[in-house]
Design a protein around this motif. Structure first.
Motif, PDB file in Angstrom:
ATOM      1  N   CYS A  79      76.844  16.573  54.005  1.00 54.00           N
ATOM      2  CA  CYS A  79      75.487  17.031  54.291  1.00 54.00           C
ATOM      3  C   CYS A  79      74.535  16.430  53.272  1.00 54.00           C
ATOM      4  CB  CYS A  79      75.445  18.549  54.212  1.00 54.00           C
ATOM      5  SG  CYS A  79      73.792  19.210  54.413  1.00 54.00           S
ATOM      6  N   HIS A  81      71.635  17.455  52.707  1.00 49.10           N
ATOM      7  CA  HIS A  81      70.803  18.517  52.139  1.00 49.10           C
ATOM      8  C   HIS A  81      71.495  19.224  50.974  1.00 49.10           C
ATOM      9  CE1 HIS A  81      68.717  22.518  52.235  1.00 49.10           C
ATOM     10  NE2 HIS A  81      67.697  21.697  52.210  1.00 49.10           N
ATOM     11  N   CYS A  82      72.758  19.630  51.183  1.00 46.12           N
ATOM     12  CA  CYS A  82      73.437  20.416  50.145  1.00 46.12           C
ATOM     13  C   CYS A  82      74.700  19.731  49.611  1.00 46.12           C
ATOM     14  CB  CYS A  82      73.784  21.808  50.665  1.00 46.12           C
ATOM     15  SG  CYS A  82      75.106  21.813  51.882  1.00 46.12           S
ATOM     16  N   CYS A  93      75.484  21.585  59.340  1.00 42.60           N
ATOM     17  CA  CYS A  93      76.229  21.904  58.126  1.00 42.60           C
ATOM     18  C   CYS A  93      76.629  23.376  58.139  1.00 42.60           C
ATOM     19  CB  CYS A  93      75.343  21.604  56.924  1.00 42.60           C
ATOM     20  SG  CYS A  93      76.080  22.076  55.359  1.00 42.60           S
ATOM     21  N   CYS A  96      74.576  25.122  54.963  1.00 37.33           N
ATOM     22  CA  CYS A  96      73.116  25.325  54.910  1.00 37.33           C
ATOM     23  C   CYS A  96      72.457  25.207  56.279  1.00 37.33           C
ATOM     24  CB  CYS A  96      72.480  24.345  53.922  1.00 37.33           C
ATOM     25  SG  CYS A  96      72.480  22.640  54.494  1.00 37.33           S
TER      26      CYS A  96
HETATM   27 ZN   LIG Z   1      74.335  21.418  53.994  1.00 34.80          ZN
END
Ligand SMILES: [Zn+2]
Length: 101
Positions: A79, A81-82, A93, A96
């Motif tokens: 991911c 993002h995280c 994901c 998140c």
């Molecule tokens: Zn994520």
């Protein structure tokens, strides 16, 4: 009410739940917190389950699950993002809920 999906991995079940709910289908989970009681009952009975509230959502929900669980490739993805590693069958994901690119 009908059981529509079950899997031993709670993260996969949550992912499927999120995808179904995003389509506006009313569902609920059973055995969501069951891993803590494995040992008292059989492991299979403790798998988290997704149930649909309305039986007439069955076909639509099954189609959503089929497309969500269709393995598009076999490589885990990260991911952006995280930075969590996700199963290739996930489109969002599990950690998140960000959409996969
Ligand atoms: Zn994520």
């Amino acid at each position: 009410m009908k059981k529509i999906y079950t899997h031993e991995n709670i993260f996969i079940v949550h992912n499927i739940k999120n995808i179904i709910e995003a389509q506006g289908i009313e569902i609920f989970m059973k055995n969501e917190f069951a891993p803590g009681v494995i040992g008292e009952i059989s492991a299979f009975d403790a798998w988290p389950e997704i149930w649909i509230l309305h039986d007439n959502d069955e076909e639509k929900t099954k189609a959503i699950i089929a497309s969500a669980t269709q393995v598009k490739n076999t490589i885990d993805w990260l991911c952006k993002h995280c930075n969590e590693t996700n199963d290739p069958s996930f489109d969002i994901c599990w950690q998140c809920q960000q959409a996969r690119d």
